[in-house]
Write a protein that holds these residues in place. Sequence first.
Motif, short mmCIF file in Angstrom:
data_model
loop_
_atom_site.label_atom_id
_atom_site.label_comp_id
_atom_site.label_asym_id
_atom_site.label_seq_id
_atom_site.Cartn_x
_atom_site.Cartn_y
_atom_site.Cartn_z
N ALA A 4 0.84 -1.21 0.00
CA ALA A 4 0.00 0.00 0.00
C ALA A 4 0.87 1.26 0.00
O ALA A 4 0.52 2.27 -0.64
CB ALA A 4 -0.93 0.00 1.21
N THR A 5 2.00 1.21 0.70
CA THR A 5 2.93 2.34 0.72
C THR A 5 3.47 2.63 -0.67
O THR A 5 3.46 3.77 -1.14
CB THR A 5 4.12 2.04 1.67
OG1 THR A 5 3.63 1.86 3.00
CG2 THR A 5 5.13 3.18 1.64
N VAL A 6 3.94 1.58 -1.34
CA VAL A 6 4.51 1.75 -2.68
C VAL A 6 3.44 2.20 -3.68
O VAL A 6 3.64 3.14 -4.46
CB VAL A 6 5.18 0.45 -3.16
CG1 VAL A 6 5.66 0.58 -4.60
CG2 VAL A 6 6.35 0.09 -2.25
N LEU A 7 2.28 1.54 -3.65
CA LEU A 7 1.21 1.86 -4.60
C LEU A 7 0.62 3.25 -4.34
O LEU A 7 0.38 4.02 -5.27
CB LEU A 7 0.11 0.80 -4.53
CG LEU A 7 0.50 -0.60 -5.03
CD1 LEU A 7 -0.63 -1.59 -4.79
CD2 LEU A 7 0.88 -0.57 -6.50
N GLY A 8 0.38 3.57 -3.06
CA GLY A 8 -0.22 4.86 -2.71
C GLY A 8 0.69 6.02 -3.07
O GLY A 8 0.26 7.00 -3.71
N ASN A 9 1.94 5.94 -2.65
CA ASN A 9 2.88 7.01 -2.96
C ASN A 9 3.21 7.05 -4.45
O ASN A 9 3.38 8.12 -5.03
CB ASN A 9 4.16 6.84 -2.14
CG ASN A 9 3.99 7.24 -0.69
OD1 ASN A 9 3.89 8.41 -0.35
ND2 ASN A 9 3.93 6.25 0.19
N ILE A 23 0.53 8.94 -6.29
CA ILE A 23 0.67 10.39 -6.17
C ILE A 23 1.74 10.90 -7.13
O ILE A 23 1.55 11.92 -7.81
CB ILE A 23 1.01 10.78 -4.72
CG1 ILE A 23 -0.20 10.57 -3.81
CG2 ILE A 23 1.48 12.23 -4.64
CD1 ILE A 23 0.03 10.92 -2.37
N VAL A 24 2.88 10.20 -7.20
CA VAL A 24 3.96 10.61 -8.11
C VAL A 24 3.47 10.63 -9.55
O VAL A 24 3.68 11.61 -10.28
CB VAL A 24 5.18 9.67 -7.97
CG1 VAL A 24 6.23 10.00 -9.03
CG2 VAL A 24 5.79 9.77 -6.58
N VAL A 25 2.80 9.56 -9.96
CA VAL A 25 2.30 9.46 -11.34
C VAL A 25 1.24 10.52 -11.60
O VAL A 25 1.25 11.20 -12.64
CB VAL A 25 1.73 8.05 -11.61
CG1 VAL A 25 1.04 8.00 -12.97
CG2 VAL A 25 2.85 7.01 -11.56
N VAL A 56 -6.20 16.80 -5.53
CA VAL A 56 -5.53 15.51 -5.73
C VAL A 56 -6.55 14.41 -5.96
O VAL A 56 -6.40 13.57 -6.86
CB VAL A 56 -4.63 15.16 -4.52
CG1 VAL A 56 -4.03 13.76 -4.68
CG2 VAL A 56 -3.52 16.18 -4.37
N LYS A 57 -7.64 14.42 -5.18
CA LYS A 57 -8.68 13.40 -5.35
C LYS A 57 -9.29 13.47 -6.75
O LYS A 57 -9.50 12.44 -7.40
CB LYS A 57 -9.76 13.57 -4.28
CG LYS A 57 -9.37 13.06 -2.92
CD LYS A 57 -10.54 12.97 -1.97
CE LYS A 57 -11.03 14.34 -1.56
NZ LYS A 57 -12.08 14.26 -0.52
N ASN A 58 -9.58 14.67 -7.20
CA ASN A 58 -10.18 14.83 -8.53
C ASN A 58 -9.21 14.40 -9.63
O ASN A 58 -9.61 13.78 -10.63
CB ASN A 58 -10.61 16.28 -8.76
CG ASN A 58 -11.77 16.69 -7.88
OD1 ASN A 58 -12.57 15.84 -7.47
ND2 ASN A 58 -11.87 17.96 -7.57
N ALA A 59 -7.92 14.73 -9.45
CA ALA A 59 -6.91 14.35 -10.44
C ALA A 59 -6.76 12.84 -10.51
O ALA A 59 -6.61 12.27 -11.60
CB ALA A 59 -5.58 15.01 -10.11
N VAL A 60 -6.81 12.18 -9.35
CA VAL A 60 -6.72 10.72 -9.31
C VAL A 60 -7.92 10.10 -10.01
O VAL A 60 -7.78 9.14 -10.79
CB VAL A 60 -6.62 10.21 -7.85
CG1 VAL A 60 -6.78 8.69 -7.80
CG2 VAL A 60 -5.28 10.62 -7.24
#
Length: 309
Positions: free
Chosen positions: A35-40, A43-45, A292-296
Motif C-alpha cells: 500500500a505504501t509503494v502503490l499509494g505514494n 501520487i507521483v504518477v 488531488v482526489k479529482n486528479a486521481v
Amino acid sequence: MVSVNNVTELIITGLFQDPEVQKACFVLFLPVYLATVLGNGLIVVTVNISKSLRSPMYIFLSSLSLVEICYSSTVVPKFITDLLAKVKTISLKGCLAQIFFFHFFGVTEILLLTVMAYDRYVAICKPLYYTAIMSRSMCHHLVTGSWVGGFFHSIIQIFITIPLPFCGPNVIDHYFCDLHPLFKLACTDTFVVGVIMFVNSGLFSVFSFLFLVSSYVVILFNLRNHSAEGRRKALSTCASHIMVVVLFFGPAIFLYLRPASTYTEDKLVAVFYTVITPMLNPIIYTLRNAEVKNAVKKLWGKKVNSSVE
C-alpha cells in the motif's frame, strides 16, 4: 584510526522471537508495504501526468512521495522477508549501506517537509510575491537541495561509523541496522561518535521540528486576515502537513534523543515510522485535498475508458 573487523556478518534478532507472531506480522506488514509503494507511486504518477497539479505544492508532494517509497524500501522488504527466516543475517557492508540510505532518505524527507512549510508560508503570508518567489526553477533548486542535504548528513553518519572496530559479538538487537544498536557491537568506546550522532540526528530532528511548528504557528496566525473560504482551504492544507510532521518527527525524536536501549517498545516505535507512517502520508494528503482526489479520479477514469475501448 584503522578498524579491525573480525565480524563480517551480523545476526539480527528481529521484532519478535515467536515464529507464529512473526508469521502474523508478515501477513500484516506485507500489505502495508504494498500500500505504501502503490499509494505514494500513485501520487507521483498523478502529479506528473495531471495538468491541474502544476503548482509548487504538488511538485514538493510528488518528491515527498518518491522519498517515502525509497525510505520505506531501505528497511521494510528485508524486514518482511526476515519474518519468515529462521536465522536473520546481514553482512557488515550491507548493514552500513542500509544505515546510509535510511538516514539519507529520512533527512531528505525532513528537508522536504521544511520546504513544504516554507511554500505554505509564502503562499499565505506573502501571496502577492508567491509566483515570483516560488518559481519553477526555485522549486527544483529546493528539491535538489533537500536531496543533497540528506546525502551529506548520511555521509557524516557513515564516516564516523566505518572506522569503528567490530570484533564480536555480532548480534544486533533490532529488526534492521541503525546506529544505536550497531555502536553497541563496537570494540571501543563510542562516546564521542555517540555525541556526534546525537547532534547530527537528534538535535537536527528537534530543531527541524521546532522550526516547522513555528512556521505553522505563524501561518495560522496570519490566516486571521483571510476570508472564511481562504481560511478553510489553507487550514485543510496545513492540517495535512502538520499531521505528517507530527507522525514523522514524534517517533524519531523519541528514539534519537534518549539513551540507547533494547526495549521492545523502542522497536515498535521504530515500526511506526519505518512501516506505518510512509503508508499514511498518501492517505492523509489525498483525503484532505480535493484537487488531488479529482486528479486521481480523472487519471483512473481515462485508464478505464481506454481499456474498455
